[in-house]
Scaffold this motif. Structure first.
Motif, PDB file in Angstrom:
ATOM      1  N   VAL A  61      15.963  25.885  12.528  1.00  0.00           N
ATOM      2  CA  VAL A  61      16.374  26.109  13.919  1.00  0.00           C
ATOM      3  C   VAL A  61      16.178  24.854  14.773  1.00  0.00           C
ATOM      4  O   VAL A  61      16.859  24.685  15.778  1.00  0.00           O
ATOM      5  N   ASN A  62      15.283  23.962  14.355  1.00  0.00           N
ATOM      6  CA  ASN A  62      15.102  22.728  15.124  1.00  0.00           C
ATOM      7  C   ASN A  62      16.007  21.593  14.665  1.00  0.00           C
ATOM      8  O   ASN A  62      15.989  20.513  15.236  1.00  0.00           O
ATOM      9  N   SER A  63      16.794  21.851  13.630  1.00  0.00           N
ATOM     10  CA  SER A  63      17.647  20.798  13.079  1.00  0.00           C
ATOM     11  C   SER A  63      18.962  20.732  13.870  1.00  0.00           C
ATOM     12  O   SER A  63      19.248  21.614  14.684  1.00  0.00           O
ATOM     13  N   PRO A  64      19.770  19.700  13.635  1.00  0.00           N
ATOM     14  CA  PRO A  64      21.108  19.663  14.254  1.00  0.00           C
ATOM     15  C   PRO A  64      21.919  20.917  13.917  1.00  0.00           C
ATOM     16  O   PRO A  64      22.680  21.403  14.754  1.00  0.00           O
ATOM     17  N   PHE A  65      21.720  21.451  12.713  1.00  0.00           N
ATOM     18  CA  PHE A  65      22.410  22.681  12.339  1.00  0.00           C
ATOM     19  C   PHE A  65      22.001  23.831  13.272  1.00  0.00           C
ATOM     20  O   PHE A  65      22.844  24.606  13.741  1.00  0.00           O
ATOM     21  N   GLY A  66      20.696  23.906  13.561  1.00  0.00           N
ATOM     22  CA  GLY A  66      20.208  24.941  14.472  1.00  0.00           C
ATOM     23  C   GLY A  66      20.792  24.778  15.868  1.00  0.00           C
ATOM     24  O   GLY A  66      21.153  25.766  16.515  1.00  0.00           O
ATOM     25  N   LEU A  67      20.903  23.529  16.307  1.00  0.00           N
ATOM     26  CA  LEU A  67      21.494  23.260  17.623  1.00  0.00           C
ATOM     27  C   LEU A  67      22.950  23.722  17.640  1.00  0.00           C
ATOM     28  O   LEU A  67      23.425  24.302  18.618  1.00  0.00           O
ATOM     29  N   THR A  68      23.645  23.476  16.528  1.00  0.00           N
ATOM     30  CA  THR A  68      25.031  23.915  16.417  1.00  0.00           C
ATOM     31  C   THR A  68      25.122  25.437  16.543  1.00  0.00           C
ATOM     32  O   THR A  68      25.996  25.958  17.235  1.00  0.00           O
ATOM     33  N   LEU A  69      24.200  26.141  15.889  1.00  0.00           N
ATOM     34  CA  LEU A  69      24.214  27.607  15.970  1.00  0.00           C
ATOM     35  C   LEU A  69      24.014  28.063  17.404  1.00  0.00           C
ATOM     36  O   LEU A  69      24.692  28.978  17.882  1.00  0.00           O
ATOM     37  N   ARG A  70      23.087  27.408  18.117  1.00  0.00           N
ATOM     38  CA  ARG A  70      22.854  27.801  19.513  1.00  0.00           C
ATOM     39  C   ARG A  70      24.085  27.516  20.361  1.00  0.00           C
ATOM     40  O   ARG A  70      24.407  28.263  21.283  1.00  0.00           O
ATOM     41  N   GLY A  71      24.771  26.412  20.041  1.00  0.00           N
ATOM     42  CA  GLY A  71      26.012  26.101  20.755  1.00  0.00           C
ATOM     43  C   GLY A  71      27.056  27.184  20.521  1.00  0.00           C
ATOM     44  O   GLY A  71      27.758  27.591  21.450  1.00  0.00           O
ATOM     45  N   ILE A  72      27.138  27.657  19.286  1.00  0.00           N
ATOM     46  CA  ILE A  72      28.109  28.709  18.955  1.00  0.00           C
ATOM     47  C   ILE A  72      27.783  29.977  19.730  1.00  0.00           C
ATOM     48  O   ILE A  72      28.658  30.651  20.260  1.00  0.00           O
ATOM     49  N   LYS A  73      26.476  30.283  19.817  1.00  0.00           N
ATOM     50  CA  LYS A  73      26.073  31.483  20.548  1.00  0.00           C
ATOM     51  C   LYS A  73      26.470  31.357  22.022  1.00  0.00           C
ATOM     52  O   LYS A  73      26.937  32.297  22.639  1.00  0.00           O
ATOM     53  N   ASP A  74      26.263  30.156  22.574  1.00  0.00           N
ATOM     54  CA  ASP A  74      26.563  29.920  23.989  1.00  0.00           C
ATOM     55  C   ASP A  74      28.055  29.990  24.270  1.00  0.00           C
ATOM     56  O   ASP A  74      28.486  30.608  25.244  1.00  0.00           O
TER      57      ASP A  74
END
Lengths: 347, 237
Positions: free
Chosen positions: A186-199
């Motif tokens: 969740v702290n990786s760039p992949f995790g950031l991408t997931l949060r972006g998708i949620k947003d």
């Protein structure tokens, strides 16, 4: 006092590490209390905590709440039971179980990540029911209503895991490893991408992200960790039956995650602690413990929509403010009133 | 160069773009003006592949973009500053920018240094101050700056800006104009879609006017300035 406030406000890395160590120490002491009940309580908490955290990856971080997460726990547990029944070694059975989980997730994910919102919830519910239905009706493989026994726990080299305290420590180690991996994800760039998708999913597309692929990966990774929880669950109970993965249990996982606070990783862990405690402990003393659970859930949803973790975080902030951050200390950004307005632009 | 050739797009049942042709030459700012509901945003959506055209061609440096997925089009080098800004509300300013960060598809449009956090913070110092704040905590003006910075972080060949002045305080609109002028000065290729006549014209090299789904006029800003009847009929100014 001010020094304490300063430390609490900034939450430095060593403080987090200290908290984690204290919690680990508490967890390590449990089997020493000499009661198998506490060991079983602890095992339930660790296994369902892992399950709820894996749901958080897809539900909290990606915004796709799955009502079929316990199904992957089921595939994991049935996988080892079936493998052992076929006379495979324990290691091979575990490998087979996790492979089955990943393959199931790869197939289910193809359908699931095409949709979002409530459709995803319903679709995962249906997919979870398929697994439950197979467990219930495919008697030759699953043993049907009677379930499957899991002959015994494998040893870990010279260490015998038959003893439940020893097994507890083994699960604790696996749990910590899984949590560290989930946290890294969740702290990786992949995790950031997931949060972006949620947003904002369309926005991620126009930034050049293959949104479907990321959702698919998140779905499969979440399922994998649920499968790990399933393997641990199977070897804990030495038995698996369709009841463990029925609709109610799928719902309980979501309940844990929402109660604790989606999208925080620690929230669902806290939620599982509360629910496991209610189910295993309170149920001894209060016959209507389900009612208590319901009331708690309603209260949390009404007054702390961000879950217990969110409530704790806000209380912490309020306390720091109340005690007064000492002068010269820049308040934590999260507590600063920062909402920019149209008037700010005019200034 | 971005070429739009006879593009026809439907939104549901309605026939919005009825054969639009335009060109955005390299290193220039091309403006598309038009009143509300004339198809400006639909054109942007068609370019990004969000509302794929039913017929027609969209080419970037000769390469066909029609039929590609939005993420593929973005990777080819179209960077969008969307109408209404749409920054990621729960991510911090810095996370918003990092998420967008991408190596240039085929070299920068402006041929200059690649866009990165430092360069974006240089043109938007406010964002540096706010870098730990969440997108949802910013003012409208700051969100617009962030939306522009985010699009720049993708190192686009062509920057598409959909009504960047909408809903902003006049002083911020001026700031947006300045930024567009400065980007154009760095020879970034820009397609600017505007309702605000002054913003649209002030930094444009060439202006198109869209009305009821077709391009009804095009020419230089000076020509448009002189063409009172065109302005009156199609733009109401």
């Amino acid at each position: 006092m001010s020094a304490v406030v300063r430390v609490l406000d900034r939450r430095p890395a060593w403080l987090r590490a200290a908290v984690a160590l204290v919690l680990l120490a508490v967890a390590a002491v449990i089997p020493q209390l000499g009661s198998t009940f506490y060991v079983s309580l602890g095992l339930n908490f660790l296994i369902f905590g892992l399950l709820a955290m894996s749901l958080d990856l897809i539900g909290g971080y990606t915004g796709l709440v799955s009502l079929g997460q316990a199904a992957f726990l089921g595939v994991g547990a049935y996988g080892i039971a079936w493998g052992l029944k076929q006379g495979l070694s324990a290691d091979a059975s575990i490998g087979l179980a996790l492979l089955a989980v990943v393959v199931t997730a790869l197939v289910f994910g193809l359908a699931a990540v095409r949709v979002g919102g409530i459709t995803f919830v319903i679709l995962t519910l249906a997919l979870g029911q398929i697994i439950w239905g197979l467990a219930y009706r495919w008697v030759s493989v699953s043993g049907g209503d009677n379930g499957l026994p899991i002959s015994d726990r494998p040893g870990l080299g010279p260490i015998d895991l038959t003893d439940s305290a020893a097994y507890y420590y083994f699960v604790l180690v696996i749990f910590v490893i899984c949590v560290l991996i989930l946290r890294a994800i969740v702290n990786s760039p992949f995790g950031l991408t997931l949060r972006g998708i949620k947003d904002n999913e369309p926005r991620m597309r126009t930034l050049g992200y293959h949104v479907g692929l990321h959702k698919y990966l998140a779905f499969v990774i979440a399922a994998f960790f649920s499968g790990v929880a399933g393997v641990l669950f199977g070897f804990f109970n030495l038995y698996i039956s369709p009841t463990a993965i029925d609709f109610g249990h799928n719902g309980t996982v979501v309940l844990m995650a929402v109660l604790g606070g989606l999208g925080t990783l620690w929230g669902p862990l806290l939620g599982s602690l509360v629910i496991v405690f209610l189910q295993q402990y309170l149920s001894i003393y209060v016959q209507r413990w389900v009612t208590v659970q319901g009331v708690i859930f309603v209260l949390v949803v009404l007054f702390a929509p961000d879950g217990l973790w969110g409530l704790l975080t806000r209380m912490g902030r309020w306390l720091t403010k109340r005690l007064g951050a000492p002068p010269g200390v820049e308040p934590c950004l999260a507590e600063r009133s920062v909402v920019g307005t149209y008037e700010d632009d005019l200034a | 160069m971005l070429e739009i050739e006879d593009v026809h797009t439907y939104r549901g049942q309605s026939y919005v773009l009825q054969g639009v042709s335009m060109r955005v030459p390299d290193g220039t700012c091309t403006t598309l003006l038009g009143r509300n509901g004339m198809g400006k945003t639909t054109l942007i959506r068609s370019l990004m592949g969000l509302s794929p055209p039913r017929a027609g061609h969209i080419r970037l440096d000769g390469e066909e973009l029609t039929g590609l997925q939005p993420f593929e089009i973005a990777q080819k080098g179209l960077g969008l500053v969307p109408q209404g800004r749409h920054v990621f509300p729960s991510l911090t300013v810095e996370e918003n920018l990092i998420l967008a960060s991408r190596e240039a598809a085929r070299g920068n449009g402006d041929g200059g240094a690649a866009w990165n956090l430092d360069r974006v913070y240089e043109i938007f110092p406010n964002l540096r101050d706010r870098r730990r704040n969440r997108g949802g905590e910013l003012s409208g003006g700051e969100q617009q700056m962030l939306a522009i910075g985010r699009a720049l972080m993708t190192n686009p060949r062509i920057l598409l800006m959909d009504e960047p002045s909408e809903g902003l305080a006049p002083v911020i609109v001026e700031r947006v104009e300045e930024v567009i002028r400065s980007l154009r000065g760095q020879h970034l290729s820009i397609l600017l879609v505007e309702q605000n006549y002054r913003v649209g014209v002030s930094s444009a090299d060439h202006v198109y006017i869209l009305s009821k789904g077709v391009v009804v006029w095009d020419g230089s800003p000076q020509e448009l300035d002189a063409a009172e009847d065109v302005k009156h009929t199609y733009l109401g100014v």
